[in-house]
Write an enzyme that holds these catalytic residues in place. Structure first.
Site, PDB file in Angstrom:
ATOM      1  N   GLN A  17       1.393   0.963 -10.784  1.00 54.44           N
ATOM      2  CA  GLN A  17       2.065   2.205 -11.161  1.00 54.44           C
ATOM      3  C   GLN A  17       3.319   1.990 -11.991  1.00 54.44           C
ATOM      4  OE1 GLN A  17       1.450   3.652  -6.826  1.00 54.44           O
ATOM      5  NE2 GLN A  17       1.617   5.543  -8.001  1.00 54.44           N
ATOM      6  N   HIS A 111      -2.445  -2.786  -3.208  1.00 53.57           N
ATOM      7  CA  HIS A 111      -2.065  -1.363  -3.273  1.00 53.57           C
ATOM      8  C   HIS A 111      -3.053  -0.663  -4.210  1.00 53.57           C
ATOM      9  CE1 HIS A 111       1.290   1.753  -2.797  1.00 53.57           C
ATOM     10  NE2 HIS A 111       0.317   2.357  -3.468  1.00 53.57           N
ATOM     11  N   ASN A 155      -2.483  -1.337   1.502  1.00 51.85           N
ATOM     12  CA  ASN A 155      -1.818  -0.039   1.463  1.00 51.85           C
ATOM     13  C   ASN A 155      -2.808   1.057   1.825  1.00 51.85           C
ATOM     14  OD1 ASN A 155       0.468   1.765   0.630  1.00 51.85           O
ATOM     15  ND2 ASN A 155      -1.132   2.528  -0.741  1.00 51.85           N
ATOM     16  N   GLU A 156      -2.439   1.855   2.793  1.00 51.84           N
ATOM     17  CA  GLU A 156      -3.248   3.011   3.199  1.00 51.84           C
ATOM     18  C   GLU A 156      -4.705   2.620   3.436  1.00 51.84           C
ATOM     19  OE1 GLU A 156      -2.314   6.267   0.508  1.00 51.84           O
ATOM     20  OE2 GLU A 156      -0.390   6.563   1.510  1.00 51.84           O
TER      21      GLU A 156
HETATM   22  C1  BGC Z   1       0.258   6.041  -2.465  1.00 50.70           C
HETATM   23  C2  BGC Z   1       1.050   5.941  -3.750  1.00 50.70           C
HETATM   24  C3  BGC Z   1       1.112   7.289  -4.421  1.00 50.70           C
HETATM   25  C4  BGC Z   1       1.806   8.235  -3.471  1.00 50.70           C
HETATM   26  C5  BGC Z   1       2.116   9.608  -4.035  1.00 50.70           C
HETATM   27  C6  BGC Z   1       0.524   7.276  -1.664  1.00 50.70           C
HETATM   28  O1  BGC Z   1      -0.665   7.723  -1.136  1.00 50.70           O
HETATM   29  O2  BGC Z   1       0.418   4.872  -1.694  1.00 50.70           O
HETATM   30  O3  BGC Z   1       0.471   4.953  -4.564  1.00 50.70           O
HETATM   31  O4  BGC Z   1       1.726   7.233  -5.673  1.00 50.70           O
HETATM   32  O5  BGC Z   1       1.024   8.388  -2.324  1.00 50.70           O
HETATM   33  O6  BGC Z   1       0.983  10.350  -4.274  1.00 50.70           O
END
Ligand code: BGC
Length: 414
Positions: A17, A111, A155-156
Protein backbone atom coordinates in the site's frame (compact mmCIF):
# COMPACT_ATOMS: atom_id res chain seq x y z
CA UNK A 1 -4.69 7.46 34.14
CA UNK A 2 -1.51 6.67 32.28
CA UNK A 3 -0.97 3.71 30.03
CA UNK A 4 1.32 0.81 30.99
CA UNK A 5 5.08 1.34 30.75
CA UNK A 6 6.41 0.35 27.37
CA UNK A 7 2.99 0.78 25.72
CA UNK A 8 3.45 0.76 21.95
CA UNK A 9 2.20 3.99 20.40
CA UNK A 10 2.46 4.04 16.67
CA UNK A 11 1.10 3.57 13.25
CA UNK A 12 0.56 0.55 11.02
CA UNK A 13 1.24 0.19 7.31
CA UNK A 14 1.49 -2.55 4.68
CA UNK A 15 4.19 -2.91 2.03
CA UNK A 16 2.00 -3.03 -1.05
CA UNK A 17 0.00 0.00 0.00
CA UNK A 18 2.96 2.35 0.37
CA UNK A 19 6.19 0.99 -1.10
CA UNK A 20 5.36 1.14 -4.82
CA UNK A 21 6.31 -1.11 -7.71
CA UNK A 22 5.59 -4.44 -6.11
CA UNK A 23 6.10 -6.00 -9.51
CA UNK A 24 6.36 -9.68 -8.61
CA UNK A 25 3.16 -9.75 -6.55
CA UNK A 26 -0.22 -11.23 -7.33
CA UNK A 27 -1.91 -7.87 -6.71
CA UNK A 28 0.26 -6.06 -9.24
CA UNK A 29 -0.98 -8.57 -11.81
CA UNK A 30 -4.58 -8.13 -10.68
CA UNK A 31 -4.30 -4.36 -10.91
CA UNK A 32 -3.00 -4.58 -14.47
CA UNK A 33 -5.35 -7.26 -15.76
CA UNK A 34 -7.84 -6.28 -18.43
CA UNK A 35 -11.20 -5.68 -16.72
CA UNK A 36 -9.39 -5.11 -13.45
CA UNK A 37 -11.71 -4.32 -10.55
CA UNK A 38 -9.17 -1.87 -9.16
CA UNK A 39 -9.99 1.84 -9.42
CA UNK A 40 -6.34 2.39 -10.37
CA UNK A 41 -3.04 0.54 -10.06
CA UNK A 42 -0.72 0.98 -7.08
CA UNK A 43 2.15 2.29 -9.24
CA UNK A 44 4.77 4.14 -7.21
CA UNK A 45 2.30 4.28 -4.30
CA UNK A 46 3.96 6.51 -1.64
CA UNK A 47 7.44 5.58 -2.87
CA UNK A 48 8.12 4.43 0.67
CA UNK A 49 10.59 1.80 -0.58
CA UNK A 50 12.85 4.78 -1.35
CA UNK A 51 11.64 7.22 1.31
CA UNK A 52 11.39 4.92 4.35
CA UNK A 53 14.02 6.83 6.34
CA UNK A 54 12.10 10.08 5.99
CA UNK A 55 8.82 8.37 6.93
CA UNK A 56 10.26 6.69 10.01
CA UNK A 57 11.84 9.99 11.07
CA UNK A 58 8.46 11.73 10.71
CA UNK A 59 6.81 9.07 12.86
CA UNK A 60 9.50 9.32 15.54
CA UNK A 61 9.42 13.15 15.52
CA UNK A 62 5.69 13.02 16.26
CA UNK A 63 6.50 11.21 19.51
CA UNK A 64 5.38 7.77 18.37
CA UNK A 65 7.51 4.83 19.48
CA UNK A 66 6.38 1.98 17.23
CA UNK A 67 6.02 1.30 13.51
CA UNK A 68 4.14 -1.65 12.07
CA UNK A 69 5.12 -2.49 8.52
CA UNK A 70 5.12 -5.58 6.38
CA UNK A 71 7.98 -7.39 4.71
CA UNK A 72 6.92 -8.24 1.17
CA UNK A 73 7.18 -11.93 0.32
CA UNK A 74 7.05 -11.10 -3.41
CA UNK A 75 10.23 -9.03 -3.04
CA UNK A 76 12.07 -11.45 -0.79
CA UNK A 77 11.19 -14.48 -2.94
CA UNK A 78 10.25 -13.07 -6.36
CA UNK A 79 10.67 -16.49 -7.99
CA UNK A 80 9.87 -19.79 -6.35
CA UNK A 81 12.99 -20.75 -4.38
CA UNK A 82 15.01 -17.61 -5.24
CA UNK A 83 15.60 -15.40 -2.23
CA UNK A 84 16.79 -11.87 -2.93
CA UNK A 85 19.70 -10.76 -0.75
CA UNK A 86 19.07 -7.20 -1.93
CA UNK A 87 15.49 -7.24 -0.67
CA UNK A 88 16.58 -8.67 2.67
CA UNK A 89 19.27 -5.99 2.94
CA UNK A 90 16.63 -3.36 2.27
CA UNK A 91 14.46 -4.58 5.11
CA UNK A 92 17.53 -4.70 7.37
CA UNK A 93 17.98 -1.02 6.58
CA UNK A 94 14.33 -0.34 7.46
CA UNK A 95 14.65 -2.20 10.76
CA UNK A 96 17.89 -0.42 11.61
CA UNK A 97 16.29 2.94 10.85
CA UNK A 98 13.55 2.09 13.35
CA UNK A 99 15.96 1.08 16.08
CA UNK A 100 18.17 4.13 15.46
CA UNK A 101 15.11 6.35 16.10
CA UNK A 102 13.97 4.48 19.20
CA UNK A 103 11.03 3.01 17.30
CA UNK A 104 9.93 -0.55 18.05
CA UNK A 105 9.24 -2.43 14.81
CA UNK A 106 6.17 -4.65 14.61
CA UNK A 107 6.72 -6.72 11.49
CA UNK A 108 3.98 -8.38 9.45
CA UNK A 109 5.24 -11.25 7.30
CA UNK A 110 2.17 -11.35 5.05
CA UNK A 111 -0.23 -8.47 4.49
CA UNK A 112 -2.63 -9.69 1.76
CA UNK A 113 -0.11 -9.74 -1.11
CA UNK A 114 1.79 -12.87 -2.15
CA UNK A 115 4.31 -13.66 -4.89
CA UNK A 116 2.55 -14.15 -8.19
CA UNK A 117 4.23 -17.55 -8.60
CA UNK A 118 2.34 -18.86 -5.60
CA UNK A 119 -0.91 -18.37 -7.52
CA UNK A 120 0.38 -20.81 -10.15
CA UNK A 121 0.51 -23.46 -7.43
CA UNK A 122 -3.00 -22.72 -6.19
CA UNK A 123 -2.33 -19.86 -3.80
CA UNK A 124 -4.09 -20.01 -0.45
CA UNK A 125 -5.97 -23.14 -1.36
CA UNK A 126 -2.82 -25.12 -2.16
CA UNK A 127 -2.21 -27.63 0.60
CA UNK A 128 1.57 -27.04 0.64
CA UNK A 129 1.39 -23.25 0.84
CA UNK A 130 1.98 -23.46 4.62
CA UNK A 131 5.41 -25.01 3.92
CA UNK A 132 6.23 -22.34 1.32
CA UNK A 133 5.21 -19.59 3.69
CA UNK A 134 7.18 -21.13 6.54
CA UNK A 135 10.28 -21.38 4.32
CA UNK A 136 10.01 -17.69 3.48
CA UNK A 137 9.53 -16.87 7.18
CA UNK A 138 12.57 -18.97 8.05
CA UNK A 139 14.73 -16.99 5.63
CA UNK A 140 13.46 -13.62 6.84
CA UNK A 141 13.75 -14.44 10.52
CA UNK A 142 17.15 -16.13 10.21
CA UNK A 143 18.47 -13.02 8.45
CA UNK A 144 16.61 -10.28 10.32
CA UNK A 145 15.13 -11.80 13.47
CA UNK A 146 17.75 -10.14 15.67
CA UNK A 147 16.05 -6.82 14.86
CA UNK A 148 12.42 -8.02 15.10
CA UNK A 149 10.84 -7.96 18.58
CA UNK A 150 7.28 -8.60 17.32
CA UNK A 151 6.21 -10.62 14.29
CA UNK A 152 2.67 -10.95 12.94
CA UNK A 153 2.59 -13.98 10.67
CA UNK A 154 -0.58 -13.19 8.70
CA UNK A 155 -2.59 -10.00 8.53
CA UNK A 156 -6.28 -10.64 9.07
CA UNK A 157 -6.21 -14.40 8.89
CA UNK A 158 -10.01 -14.21 9.01
CA UNK A 159 -10.48 -11.84 6.08
CA UNK A 160 -12.04 -14.52 3.88
CA UNK A 161 -14.56 -15.20 6.63
CA UNK A 162 -15.31 -11.49 6.94
CA UNK A 163 -15.99 -11.21 3.23
CA UNK A 164 -17.99 -14.43 3.02
CA UNK A 165 -19.99 -13.89 6.14
CA UNK A 166 -20.71 -10.23 6.03
CA UNK A 167 -20.89 -9.40 2.38
CA UNK A 168 -20.96 -12.29 -0.03
CA UNK A 169 -24.11 -13.86 1.39
CA UNK A 170 -26.13 -10.72 1.01
CA UNK A 171 -27.95 -9.54 -2.06
CA UNK A 172 -26.76 -6.36 -3.76
CA UNK A 173 -29.79 -4.41 -2.54
CA UNK A 174 -29.23 -5.29 1.10
CA UNK A 175 -25.50 -5.06 1.08
CA UNK A 176 -24.41 -3.44 4.33
CA UNK A 177 -21.79 -0.77 4.26
CA UNK A 178 -19.32 -2.34 6.61
CA UNK A 179 -15.63 -2.22 7.23
CA UNK A 180 -13.96 -4.08 4.46
CA UNK A 181 -11.94 -2.32 1.93
CA UNK A 182 -10.96 -5.11 -0.38
CA UNK A 183 -14.40 -6.60 -0.77
CA UNK A 184 -15.16 -7.50 -4.33
CA UNK A 185 -11.75 -8.84 -5.14
CA UNK A 186 -12.85 -12.36 -4.65
CA UNK A 187 -16.05 -12.14 -6.57
CA UNK A 188 -16.58 -13.23 -10.12
CA UNK A 189 -14.21 -14.93 -12.51
CA UNK A 190 -10.63 -13.74 -12.88
CA UNK A 191 -10.33 -11.19 -15.63
CA UNK A 192 -8.49 -12.30 -18.72
CA UNK A 193 -5.42 -10.49 -19.93
CA UNK A 194 -3.13 -10.82 -22.94
CA UNK A 195 -0.60 -13.18 -21.38
CA UNK A 196 -3.23 -15.30 -19.64
CA UNK A 197 -5.60 -14.96 -16.75
CA UNK A 198 -5.23 -12.72 -13.76
CA UNK A 199 -3.99 -14.74 -10.81
CA UNK A 200 -6.53 -16.49 -8.68
CA UNK A 201 -6.02 -17.96 -5.24
CA UNK A 202 -4.93 -14.66 -3.70
CA UNK A 203 -5.50 -14.12 0.00
CA UNK A 204 -8.71 -12.15 -0.33
CA UNK A 205 -10.46 -14.66 -2.57
CA UNK A 206 -10.34 -17.45 -0.03
CA UNK A 207 -13.63 -18.36 1.57
CA UNK A 208 -13.48 -22.15 1.51
CA UNK A 209 -12.89 -24.58 4.34
CA UNK A 210 -9.73 -25.67 2.53
CA UNK A 211 -8.43 -22.10 2.64
CA UNK A 212 -9.26 -21.86 6.35
CA UNK A 213 -7.20 -24.99 6.91
CA UNK A 214 -4.30 -23.74 4.75
CA UNK A 215 -4.27 -20.31 6.42
CA UNK A 216 -4.39 -21.60 9.98
CA UNK A 217 -1.69 -24.20 9.23
CA UNK A 218 0.43 -21.48 7.60
CA UNK A 219 0.27 -19.57 10.86
CA UNK A 220 1.21 -22.48 13.10
CA UNK A 221 4.00 -23.60 10.73
CA UNK A 222 5.41 -20.07 10.60
CA UNK A 223 5.18 -19.72 14.38
CA UNK A 224 7.17 -22.92 14.87
CA UNK A 225 9.88 -21.73 12.47
CA UNK A 226 10.07 -18.27 14.04
CA UNK A 227 10.43 -19.77 17.52
CA UNK A 228 13.20 -22.01 16.24
CA UNK A 229 15.30 -19.39 14.45
CA UNK A 230 14.45 -16.27 16.47
CA UNK A 231 13.35 -17.34 19.94
CA UNK A 232 13.31 -13.82 21.37
CA UNK A 233 10.67 -12.64 18.86
CA UNK A 234 7.08 -12.44 20.12
CA UNK A 235 4.80 -13.98 17.53
CA UNK A 236 1.11 -13.73 16.78
CA UNK A 237 -1.33 -13.04 13.97
CA UNK A 238 -3.95 -10.37 13.42
CA UNK A 239 -7.73 -10.63 13.03
CA UNK A 240 -10.26 -8.20 11.57
CA UNK A 241 -12.74 -7.87 14.43
CA UNK A 242 -15.88 -5.80 14.12
CA UNK A 243 -17.89 -5.04 17.22
CA UNK A 244 -20.69 -7.53 16.57
CA UNK A 245 -23.93 -6.26 18.13
CA UNK A 246 -27.17 -8.24 18.21
CA UNK A 247 -30.42 -6.56 17.19
CA UNK A 248 -33.59 -7.95 18.81
CA UNK A 249 -34.01 -11.52 17.62
CA UNK A 250 -30.48 -11.57 16.18
CA UNK A 251 -28.71 -12.94 19.24
CA UNK A 252 -28.05 -16.37 17.79
CA UNK A 253 -26.99 -15.03 14.39
CA UNK A 254 -24.64 -12.56 16.09
CA UNK A 255 -23.06 -15.39 18.06
CA UNK A 256 -22.50 -17.29 14.83
CA UNK A 257 -20.82 -14.31 13.18
CA UNK A 258 -18.50 -13.85 16.17
CA UNK A 259 -17.68 -17.56 16.16
CA UNK A 260 -16.72 -17.41 12.49
CA UNK A 261 -14.62 -14.29 12.87
CA UNK A 262 -12.97 -15.05 16.19
CA UNK A 263 -13.69 -18.27 18.06
CA UNK A 264 -12.89 -20.58 15.16
CA UNK A 265 -9.35 -19.19 15.22
CA UNK A 266 -8.71 -19.87 18.90
CA UNK A 267 -7.16 -23.33 18.40
CA UNK A 268 -4.66 -21.94 15.87
CA UNK A 269 -3.61 -19.00 18.06
CA UNK A 270 -3.46 -20.92 21.34
CA UNK A 271 0.14 -20.59 22.47
CA UNK A 272 0.82 -17.37 20.53
CA UNK A 273 2.57 -14.54 22.36
CA UNK A 274 -0.06 -11.92 21.47
CA UNK A 275 -3.12 -11.29 19.32
CA UNK A 276 -3.29 -8.36 16.90
CA UNK A 277 -6.74 -6.76 17.04
CA UNK A 278 -7.89 -4.76 14.00
CA UNK A 279 -11.09 -2.82 14.32
CA UNK A 280 -12.79 -0.14 12.24
CA UNK A 281 -16.48 -0.16 13.13
CA UNK A 282 -19.41 -2.23 14.37
CA UNK A 283 -21.87 -4.51 12.63
CA UNK A 284 -25.40 -5.09 13.81
CA UNK A 285 -26.89 -8.50 13.30
CA UNK A 286 -30.62 -9.18 13.18
CA UNK A 287 -32.52 -12.42 12.60
CA UNK A 288 -31.94 -11.95 8.85
CA UNK A 289 -28.21 -11.45 9.18
CA UNK A 290 -26.05 -8.33 9.03
CA UNK A 291 -28.16 -5.17 8.98
CA UNK A 292 -27.39 -2.07 6.91
CA UNK A 293 -25.77 0.94 8.54
CA UNK A 294 -28.48 3.03 10.25
CA UNK A 295 -29.92 5.69 7.92
CA UNK A 296 -28.90 8.60 10.13
CA UNK A 297 -25.41 7.36 10.95
CA UNK A 298 -22.27 9.29 10.05
CA UNK A 299 -20.32 7.20 7.57
CA UNK A 300 -16.67 7.32 6.57
CA UNK A 301 -15.31 7.48 3.03
CA UNK A 302 -15.46 3.68 3.01
CA UNK A 303 -19.15 3.71 3.84
CA UNK A 304 -18.58 2.23 7.29
CA UNK A 305 -20.36 3.69 10.26
CA UNK A 306 -18.25 6.19 12.22
CA UNK A 307 -18.22 4.22 15.44
CA UNK A 308 -14.96 4.48 17.41
CA UNK A 309 -16.68 3.05 20.52
CA UNK A 310 -16.29 -0.32 18.82
CA UNK A 311 -12.66 -0.65 19.84
CA UNK A 312 -13.24 -0.96 23.59
CA UNK A 313 -15.96 -3.58 23.12
CA UNK A 314 -13.84 -5.61 20.75
CA UNK A 315 -10.87 -5.57 23.14
CA UNK A 316 -13.06 -6.90 25.95
CA UNK A 317 -14.42 -9.64 23.71
CA UNK A 318 -10.99 -10.55 22.31
CA UNK A 319 -9.57 -10.81 25.83
CA UNK A 320 -11.24 -14.22 26.03
CA UNK A 321 -8.38 -15.54 23.86
CA UNK A 322 -6.26 -15.27 27.02
CA UNK A 323 -3.43 -13.54 25.14
CA UNK A 324 -1.94 -10.07 25.45
CA UNK A 325 -3.59 -7.83 22.86
CA UNK A 326 -2.02 -5.27 20.56
CA UNK A 327 -4.29 -2.99 18.55
CA UNK A 328 -2.51 -3.52 15.24
CA UNK A 329 -5.03 -1.43 13.25
CA UNK A 330 -7.77 1.08 14.05
CA UNK A 331 -8.70 4.09 11.98
CA UNK A 332 -10.99 5.63 9.40
CA UNK A 333 -11.00 7.12 5.93
CA UNK A 334 -11.95 10.78 5.95
CA UNK A 335 -11.06 14.08 4.33
CA UNK A 336 -12.03 15.84 7.54
CA UNK A 337 -9.05 15.44 9.84
CA UNK A 338 -11.03 16.85 12.79
CA UNK A 339 -13.16 13.70 12.59
CA UNK A 340 -9.97 11.61 12.76
CA UNK A 341 -8.97 13.44 15.95
CA UNK A 342 -12.43 12.76 17.41
CA UNK A 343 -12.23 9.11 16.35
CA UNK A 344 -8.82 8.58 17.93
CA UNK A 345 -9.88 10.28 21.16
CA UNK A 346 -13.02 8.18 21.48
CA UNK A 347 -11.30 4.91 20.50
CA UNK A 348 -8.55 5.53 23.07
CA UNK A 349 -11.08 6.31 25.79
CA UNK A 350 -12.57 2.89 25.14
CA UNK A 351 -9.13 1.31 25.18
CA UNK A 352 -8.33 3.03 28.46
CA UNK A 353 -11.54 1.74 30.05
CA UNK A 354 -10.73 -1.78 28.92
CA UNK A 355 -7.27 -1.45 30.54
CA UNK A 356 -8.86 -0.22 33.76
CA UNK A 357 -11.03 -3.34 33.71
CA UNK A 358 -7.94 -5.52 33.48
CA UNK A 359 -7.72 -6.25 29.76
CA UNK A 360 -4.05 -6.73 28.84
CA UNK A 361 -3.51 -4.29 25.94
CA UNK A 362 0.09 -3.63 24.97
CA UNK A 363 -0.18 -1.10 22.17
CA UNK A 364 -2.20 1.06 19.79
CA UNK A 365 -1.03 1.24 16.18
CA UNK A 366 -3.23 3.58 14.19
CA UNK A 367 -4.09 2.70 10.59
CA UNK A 368 -2.31 4.34 8.89
CA UNK A 369 0.80 6.54 8.64
CA UNK A 370 0.36 7.84 5.09
CA UNK A 371 -2.54 8.46 2.74
CA UNK A 372 -2.01 5.30 0.73
CA UNK A 373 -3.25 2.73 -1.79
CA UNK A 374 -6.52 1.44 -0.39
CA UNK A 375 -6.64 -1.75 -2.46
CA UNK A 376 -9.38 -1.77 -5.06
CA UNK A 377 -10.48 1.73 -4.07
CA UNK A 378 -7.14 3.15 -5.18
CA UNK A 379 -5.82 6.31 -3.58
CA UNK A 380 -9.14 8.09 -2.98
CA UNK A 381 -9.87 7.06 0.64
CA UNK A 382 -7.70 9.04 3.07
CA UNK A 383 -6.71 6.91 6.04
CA UNK A 384 -3.40 8.67 6.76
CA UNK A 385 -2.07 10.65 9.69
CA UNK A 386 0.18 12.21 7.07
CA UNK A 387 -0.98 13.45 3.66
CA UNK A 388 1.01 12.56 0.56
CA UNK A 389 1.15 14.62 -2.61
CA UNK A 390 1.76 11.80 -5.04
CA UNK A 391 3.03 14.10 -7.79
CA UNK A 392 5.92 15.29 -5.63
CA UNK A 393 5.83 12.61 -2.89
CA UNK A 394 5.83 15.48 -0.40
CA UNK A 395 4.47 14.57 3.04
CA UNK A 396 2.31 16.91 5.14
CA UNK A 397 1.70 16.06 8.78
CA UNK A 398 -1.98 16.35 9.78
CA UNK A 399 -3.31 17.60 13.11
CA UNK A 400 -4.46 14.07 13.99
CA UNK A 401 -0.84 12.90 13.83
CA UNK A 402 0.20 15.61 16.30
CA UNK A 403 -2.76 14.73 18.50
CA UNK A 404 -1.78 11.05 18.66
CA UNK A 405 1.89 11.95 19.08
CA UNK A 406 1.11 14.19 22.07
CA UNK A 407 -0.79 11.35 23.76
CA UNK A 408 2.13 9.04 23.08
CA UNK A 409 4.62 11.48 24.64
CA UNK A 410 2.46 11.80 27.78
CA UNK A 411 1.57 8.09 27.74
CA UNK A 412 -1.80 9.35 28.89
CA UNK A 413 -4.92 10.77 27.28
CA UNK A 414 -4.94 14.05 29.18
C1 BGC B 1 -6.36 -3.94 6.13
C2 BGC B 1 -5.67 -2.76 5.49
C3 BGC B 1 -6.69 -1.82 4.91
C4 BGC B 1 -7.57 -1.34 6.04
C5 BGC B 1 -8.56 -0.25 5.68
C6 BGC B 1 -7.60 -3.60 6.89
O1 BGC B 1 -8.55 -4.58 6.66
O2 BGC B 1 -5.46 -4.69 6.91
O3 BGC B 1 -4.76 -3.23 4.53
O4 BGC B 1 -6.11 -0.77 4.20
O5 BGC B 1 -8.27 -2.43 6.57
O6 BGC B 1 -9.55 -0.69 4.83
Amino acid sequence: MSFPDGFLWGSATAAHQIEGNNLASDFWALEHAANSRFAEPSGDACDHYRLFREDIALLADLGLNSFRFSIEWARVEPEDGFFSDAALAHYRDVLEACHASGVVPVVTLHHFTSPKWLMGLGGWEYERTPERFAAYCRTVMAELGDLIPYACTLNEANIGRVIRRIVANLGEGRRPRVEQAPVGLGEGPGASQPGGRAPEGHFLSQFSDTAFDVITRAHTAARAVIREVSPHTEVGLTLALQDVQALPGGEKAAEEVWAELFEDFLPAIAGDDFLGVQNYSRIRVGPEGVAPVPEDAEVTQMGYEFYPQALGSVLRAAASAGLPLIVTENGLATDDDARRVAFVRSALEGLERSLADGVDVRGYLHWTLLDNFEWMHGFAPKFGLIAVDRATQRRTVKESARFLGAIARRNALA
